[in-house]
Write an enzyme that holds these catalytic residues in place. Structure first.
Site, PDB file in Angstrom:
ATOM      1  N   ASP A 159       2.107  33.320 -23.223  1.00  0.00           N
ATOM      2  CA  ASP A 159       0.547  33.317 -22.656  1.00  0.00           C
ATOM      3  C   ASP A 159      -0.078  34.384 -22.524  1.00  0.00           C
ATOM      4  O   ASP A 159      -1.923  34.754 -22.787  1.00  0.00           O
ATOM      5  CB  ASP A 159       0.922  32.325 -22.114  1.00  0.00           C
ATOM      6  N   HIS A 187       4.579  26.848 -18.923  1.00  0.00           N
ATOM      7  CA  HIS A 187       4.005  27.010 -20.369  1.00  0.00           C
ATOM      8  C   HIS A 187       4.010  26.017 -21.302  1.00  0.00           C
ATOM      9  O   HIS A 187       4.824  25.738 -22.153  1.00  0.00           O
ATOM     10  CB  HIS A 187       4.814  28.205 -20.976  1.00  0.00           C
TER      11      HIS A 187
HETATM   12  P1  NAD Z   1      15.079  28.014 -34.168  1.00  0.00           P
HETATM   13  O1  NAD Z   1      14.598  26.301 -34.646  1.00  0.00           O
HETATM   14  O2  NAD Z   1      14.746  29.085 -35.811  1.00  0.00           O
HETATM   15  O3  NAD Z   1      16.308  28.616 -33.294  1.00  0.00           O
HETATM   16  C1  NAD Z   1      17.276  28.155 -32.523  1.00  0.00           C
HETATM   17  C2  NAD Z   1      18.207  28.576 -32.653  1.00  0.00           C
HETATM   18  O4  NAD Z   1      19.091  27.465 -31.468  1.00  0.00           O
HETATM   19  C3  NAD Z   1      18.889  27.669 -34.250  1.00  0.00           C
HETATM   20  O5  NAD Z   1      20.016  28.732 -34.600  1.00  0.00           O
HETATM   21  C4  NAD Z   1      20.021  27.008 -33.230  1.00  0.00           C
HETATM   22  O6  NAD Z   1      20.901  27.084 -34.131  1.00  0.00           O
HETATM   23  C5  NAD Z   1      20.324  27.878 -31.532  1.00  0.00           C
HETATM   24  N1  NAD Z   1      20.174  26.820 -30.772  1.00  0.00           N
HETATM   25  C6  NAD Z   1      20.783  25.455 -30.643  1.00  0.00           C
HETATM   26  N2  NAD Z   1      20.608  24.779 -29.897  1.00  0.00           N
HETATM   27  C7  NAD Z   1      21.583  25.953 -29.048  1.00  0.00           C
HETATM   28  C8  NAD Z   1      22.724  25.837 -28.301  1.00  0.00           C
HETATM   29  N3  NAD Z   1      22.693  24.798 -27.767  1.00  0.00           N
HETATM   30  N4  NAD Z   1      23.597  26.855 -27.820  1.00  0.00           N
HETATM   31  C9  NAD Z   1      23.127  28.225 -28.657  1.00  0.00           C
HETATM   32  N5  NAD Z   1      22.087  27.988 -29.605  1.00  0.00           N
HETATM   33  C10 NAD Z   1      21.745  27.159 -30.506  1.00  0.00           C
HETATM   34  O7  NAD Z   1      14.127  28.464 -32.765  1.00  0.00           O
HETATM   35  P2  NAD Z   1      12.552  29.200 -32.318  1.00  0.00           P
HETATM   36  O8  NAD Z   1      11.659  29.604 -33.532  1.00  0.00           O
HETATM   37  O9  NAD Z   1      13.608  30.616 -32.166  1.00  0.00           O
HETATM   38  O10 NAD Z   1      12.594  29.023 -31.270  1.00  0.00           O
HETATM   39  C11 NAD Z   1      13.371  28.475 -30.106  1.00  0.00           C
HETATM   40  C12 NAD Z   1      12.885  28.274 -28.760  1.00  0.00           C
HETATM   41  O11 NAD Z   1      11.895  28.777 -28.417  1.00  0.00           O
HETATM   42  C13 NAD Z   1      12.152  26.604 -28.662  1.00  0.00           C
HETATM   43  O12 NAD Z   1      12.675  25.573 -28.029  1.00  0.00           O
HETATM   44  C14 NAD Z   1      10.789  26.798 -29.373  1.00  0.00           C
HETATM   45  O13 NAD Z   1       9.825  26.067 -28.482  1.00  0.00           O
HETATM   46  C15 NAD Z   1      11.008  28.579 -27.733  1.00  0.00           C
HETATM   47  N6  NAD Z   1       9.400  29.101 -28.229  1.00  0.00           N
HETATM   48  C16 NAD Z   1       9.017  29.285 -27.152  1.00  0.00           C
HETATM   49  C17 NAD Z   1       8.470  30.114 -26.708  1.00  0.00           C
HETATM   50  C18 NAD Z   1       7.077  31.145 -24.749  1.00  0.00           C
HETATM   51  O14 NAD Z   1       6.616  31.554 -24.649  1.00  0.00           O
HETATM   52  N7  NAD Z   1       8.609  30.448 -23.951  1.00  0.00           N
HETATM   53  C19 NAD Z   1       7.786  30.829 -27.671  1.00  0.00           C
HETATM   54  C20 NAD Z   1       8.344  30.251 -28.579  1.00  0.00           C
HETATM   55  C21 NAD Z   1       9.082  30.085 -28.687  1.00  0.00           C
HETATM   56  C1  LMR Z   2       4.033  29.199 -28.185  1.00  0.00           C
HETATM   57  O1  LMR Z   2       3.501  28.862 -26.880  1.00  0.00           O
HETATM   58  O2  LMR Z   2       4.161  29.442 -29.472  1.00  0.00           O
HETATM   59  C2  LMR Z   2       5.667  28.305 -28.146  1.00  0.00           C
HETATM   60  O3  LMR Z   2       6.130  27.818 -26.818  1.00  0.00           O
HETATM   61  C3  LMR Z   2       6.011  27.849 -29.542  1.00  0.00           C
HETATM   62  C4  LMR Z   2       4.979  26.608 -29.194  1.00  0.00           C
HETATM   63  O4  LMR Z   2       5.413  25.073 -29.597  1.00  0.00           O
HETATM   64  O5  LMR Z   2       4.010  26.395 -28.918  1.00  0.00           O
END
Ligand code: NAD
Ligand code: LMR
Length: 323
Positions: A159, A187
């Site tokens: 962000d 967030h």
């Molecule tokens: P994704 O679905 O591509 O990958 C997630 C992975 O986590 C998958 O491979 C899945 O098998 C694995 N997983 C699920 N449960 C698990 C567990 N108990 N232990 C270990 N691995 C596990 O998702 P992504 O796009 O990589 O996003 C991951 C997370 O990050 C989501 O919750 C998304 O919303 C979040 N995210 C946060 C931010 C931020 O700014 N904070 C930004 C982008 C995404």
């Molecule tokens: C983001 O900010 O891109 C991530 O937290 C994914 C979402 O759900 O917005």
């Protein structure tokens, strides 16, 4: 060369994992003189995909990578780790808010908090990326009572970077001309991107842009940027999230005098409820984030900070059974 740093990454076969591992392995996170050991956690159905990712890591012949462990057991993944990057969890889809994931993802962070407590190094730095990041971080922290709450942080660096990029586009200046900007709170769509303390080439940002643009366009755009990416891409941000995670850990370990944003354990700074994982403007010295003091907050800013705090309190109440 120094001793290797042991880094756990959860969800390592996911979208963010795929963008993250190669940056870490290249030295972008801890430097070109820091060997690393990777400890990668996935769930059983993703272990094959993880094997493929590890084959690709091997095929890069990164000089810094000393060892790669893969496992579906959190207690194995977190054994002796210095840094834990908790990415693995379900992402939201179109039309969802991040806190719609509380139920689905809360259990993951309960289990992983316990495993960190019992197996990680006592100085471990834990970054939570998986959404809803602040409250997942709170859950992990509560389930790790033997670790210092200051060891836990949630990611708002994405962000922060979005806020810098959008301001620089508006004023037509370079990213590095911007200073002092920060993200407060959750967030989520209540986060407060704060330009009150921001400058562009030393001049107050709010003297350059109009208050109407700030309130009606800029703040909603930053708050909704994740949703806009999901709408456009069909899946949530991944490379930019991985980049932010690399920068968050780099600044946490190496320190920064520039103001950045981190979700950290609140000890009540600026009147926010103690014990929340709250994003503040921080600098980092010797591995410890320090909240920037004496920020001037007008009624508008105070109202926004209270709104995001109220949402975090609501989320905390909703997961009280996991704390
Ligand atoms: P994704 O679905 O591509 O990958 C997630 C992975 O986590 C998958 O491979 C899945 O098998 C694995 N997983 C699920 N449960 C698990 C567990 N108990 N232990 C270990 N691995 C596990 O998702 P992504 O796009 O990589 O996003 C991951 C997370 O990050 C989501 O919750 C998304 O919303 C979040 N995210 C946060 C931010 C931020 O700014 N904070 C930004 C982008 C995404
Ligand atoms: C983001 O900010 O891109 C991530 O937290 C994914 C979402 O759900 O917005």
């Amino acid at each position: 060369m120094a001793d290797p740093v042991r880094i756990a990454v959860t969800g390592a076969a996911g979208q963010i994992g795929y963008a993250l591992l190669f940056r870490i392995a290249s030295g972008a996170m801890l430097g070109n003189d820091r060997p690393i050991e990777l400890s990668l956690l996935e769930i059983p159905p993703a272990m094959d995909a993880l094997r493929g990712v590890v084959m690709e890591v091997e095929d890069c012949a990164f000089p810094l990578v000393r060892k790669v462990v893969t496992t579906d057991q959190p207690e194995v993944a977190f054994e002796g780790v210095d840094i834990a990057m908790l990415v693995g969890s379900r992402p939201r889809g179109p039309g969802m808010e991040r806190n719609d994931l509380l139920e689905a993802n809360g259990a993951i962070f309960t289990e992983q908090g316990k495993a960190l407590n019992d197996h990680a190094a006592k100085h471990v730095k834990v970054l939570v990326v998986g959404n809803p990041a602040n409250t997942n971080c709170l859950i992990a922290q509560h389930n790790a009572p033997d670790l210092d709450p200051a060891n836990f942080s949630a990611m708002t660096k994405l962000d922060h970077n979005r806020a810098i990029a959008q301001l620089s586009q508006k004023v037509g200046g370079a990213v590095e001309d911007i200073d002092g900007l920060a993200i407060w709170g959750n967030h989520s769509s209540t986060m407060f991107p704060d330009l009150l303390g921001a400058t562009v080439n030393g001049q107050s940002a709010l003297e350059i842009v109009s208050q109407a643009w700030y309130e009606d366009e800029y703040i909603p755009a930053i708050q909704q940027r994740g949703a806009a990416i999901i709408a456009a891409r069909g899946s949530s941000s991944a490379a930019s999230a991985a980049n932010a995670a690399v920068e968050h850990v780099r600044e946490w370990v190496a320190g920064t005098d520039s103001v950045t944003s981190m979700g950290i354990y609140s000890s009540g700074q600026y009147g926010t409820a103690e014990g929340l994982i709250f994003s503040y403007p921080v600098t980092v010295n010797e591995g410890t984030p320090k909240v920037v003091e004496n920020r001037e907050l007008n009624d508008f800013a105070q109202g926004k900070i209270e709104a995001t705090e109220a949402e975090l309190i609501e989320e905390r109440d909703a997961v009280a059974h996991l704390l």
